[in-house]
Design an enzyme around this catalytic site. Sequence first.
Site, short mmCIF file in Angstrom:
data_model
loop_
_atom_site.label_atom_id
_atom_site.label_comp_id
_atom_site.label_asym_id
_atom_site.label_seq_id
_atom_site.Cartn_x
_atom_site.Cartn_y
_atom_site.Cartn_z
N TYR A 150 -3.36 2.33 -1.65
CA TYR A 150 -3.89 2.59 -2.99
C TYR A 150 -5.42 2.44 -2.99
O TYR A 150 -5.97 1.66 -2.22
CB TYR A 150 -3.26 1.63 -4.02
CG TYR A 150 -3.76 1.92 -5.40
CD1 TYR A 150 -3.56 3.17 -5.96
CD2 TYR A 150 -4.48 0.98 -6.12
CE1 TYR A 150 -4.06 3.48 -7.20
CE2 TYR A 150 -4.98 1.27 -7.36
CZ TYR A 150 -4.77 2.53 -7.90
OH TYR A 150 -5.29 2.84 -9.13
N TYR A 160 -5.35 -5.65 -9.44
CA TYR A 160 -4.69 -5.38 -8.15
C TYR A 160 -4.84 -6.59 -7.21
O TYR A 160 -4.23 -6.64 -6.15
CB TYR A 160 -5.28 -4.11 -7.53
CG TYR A 160 -4.29 -3.32 -6.71
CD1 TYR A 160 -3.19 -2.70 -7.29
CD2 TYR A 160 -4.46 -3.19 -5.34
CE1 TYR A 160 -2.30 -1.97 -6.54
CE2 TYR A 160 -3.56 -2.46 -4.57
CZ TYR A 160 -2.49 -1.85 -5.18
OH TYR A 160 -1.60 -1.13 -4.42
P1 NAI Z 1 9.02 -0.17 -4.00
O1 NAI Z 1 9.04 -1.51 -4.63
O2 NAI Z 1 10.12 0.74 -4.31
O3 NAI Z 1 8.85 -0.30 -2.40
C1 NAI Z 1 8.28 -1.43 -1.77
C2 NAI Z 1 9.21 -1.76 -0.62
O4 NAI Z 1 8.70 -2.80 0.24
C3 NAI Z 1 10.59 -2.25 -1.11
O5 NAI Z 1 11.61 -1.41 -0.61
C4 NAI Z 1 10.70 -3.63 -0.51
O6 NAI Z 1 12.03 -4.04 -0.24
C5 NAI Z 1 9.83 -3.48 0.74
N1 NAI Z 1 9.49 -4.76 1.35
C6 NAI Z 1 8.93 -5.84 0.72
N2 NAI Z 1 8.83 -6.85 1.61
C7 NAI Z 1 9.31 -6.40 2.80
C8 NAI Z 1 9.46 -6.98 4.09
N3 NAI Z 1 9.08 -8.24 4.34
N4 NAI Z 1 10.00 -6.23 5.07
C9 NAI Z 1 10.40 -4.95 4.85
N5 NAI Z 1 10.28 -4.33 3.64
C10 NAI Z 1 9.74 -5.07 2.63
O7 NAI Z 1 7.63 0.47 -4.48
P2 NAI Z 1 6.79 1.75 -4.00
O8 NAI Z 1 5.80 1.98 -5.08
O9 NAI Z 1 7.68 2.83 -3.56
O10 NAI Z 1 5.96 1.16 -2.78
C11 NAI Z 1 5.90 1.75 -1.51
C12 NAI Z 1 4.48 1.70 -0.98
O11 NAI Z 1 3.64 2.54 -1.77
C13 NAI Z 1 3.84 0.32 -0.99
O12 NAI Z 1 3.05 0.15 0.18
C14 NAI Z 1 2.94 0.41 -2.20
O13 NAI Z 1 1.87 -0.51 -2.17
C15 NAI Z 1 2.46 1.84 -2.06
N6 NAI Z 1 1.83 2.41 -3.25
C16 NAI Z 1 2.45 2.34 -4.46
C17 NAI Z 1 1.83 2.80 -5.59
C18 NAI Z 1 2.47 2.65 -6.93
O14 NAI Z 1 1.77 2.73 -7.96
N7 NAI Z 1 3.79 2.45 -7.00
C19 NAI Z 1 0.49 3.45 -5.54
C20 NAI Z 1 -0.05 3.52 -4.20
C21 NAI Z 1 0.60 3.01 -3.12
#
Ligand code: NAI
Length: 271
Positions: A150, A160
């Site tokens: 991000y 953030y």
């Molecule tokens: P999400 O909450 O659906 O996905 C985050 C994932 O990280 C979850 O599946 C969770 O179980 C996993 N996770 C957490 N700790 C973990 C660990 N120790 N080992 C393995 N997996 C672990 O949310 P989202 O938004 O799909 O996030 C995916 C990526 O996108 C993240 O890196 C997030 O920072 C990034 N992102 C999200 C934005 C948003 O506004 N939602 C914007 C820009 C980037």
Amino acid sequence: MAYGLLKGKRGIISGALDEKSIAWKVALKAKEEGATFTLTNAPVAMRMGAIKELAQHCNAEIIPADATSVDDLTNLFTQSTEILGGKADFVLHSIGMSPNIRKGKAYTDLNYEWFKQSVDISALSFHKMMQTAYKLDAVSEGGSIVALTYMAAQRTFPFYTDMADAKALLESIARSFGYHYGKYRQVRVNTVSQSPTPTTAGGGIGGFDKFYDFANKTAPLGNATADQCADYCITLFSDLTRMVTMQNLFHDGGFSMTGISEEIMALVNKE
Ligand code: NAI
């Protein structure tokens, strides 16, 4: 519409928690585009159960792995190679979590143990993933590795908090490892910097709705959706982007290059 961009390719997709997750959409598109892949997430995330539906739909096996554990990651790459019948052509890192954000800590009052966890889970895990794959030689020649990030890595977004620092490190790791993996196996490493997206991780950020709206009204194309982010990831996994590496690629409808929009001007003028 599918183009067969990943026909015959094998991959590993992390981070699909529920149907809002960006990784969930990537898995659906990768399937549509002809890939076979394994799914992975932290063992605790398995308890929610939704990933099983996705696995069934995609005909994919799930390999639980805590991305902070090198042992788990070694098992992930070893098992995945076995199940898929070869090395991975693409890997998605879609993992982020900050205990400080979860617990509402301000940037000026961070808990340092939690800060370490944020960095370990959200950034170091990317290095661990790549170092493990590199040592096992588990990614094929010309493969592609993508992590999601991000823009708070470049510009300040006060709510953030420590995730901004974790993302800055994540992007730096992509550049540094991208060099080594490029030399070693022509493997590309990039980060995709996505618009605010309503997911579990995204929604956890303080004031997310306003934050989302502001970005949407600023970007000339509006915010990019999770589906559109998945499309972009697919192009990066495909052979059409073989010379793109070590980049932080903005996928944000133009937000990062816009100073102010007419919509925001109108809102300011109302005050
Ligand atoms: P999400 O909450 O659906 O996905 C985050 C994932 O990280 C979850 O599946 C969770 O179980 C996993 N996770 C957490 N700790 C973990 C660990 N120790 N080992 C393995 N997996 C672990 O949310 P989202 O938004 O799909 O996030 C995916 C990526 O996108 C993240 O890196 C997030 O920072 C990034 N992102 C999200 C934005 C948003 O506004 N939602 C914007 C820009 C980037």
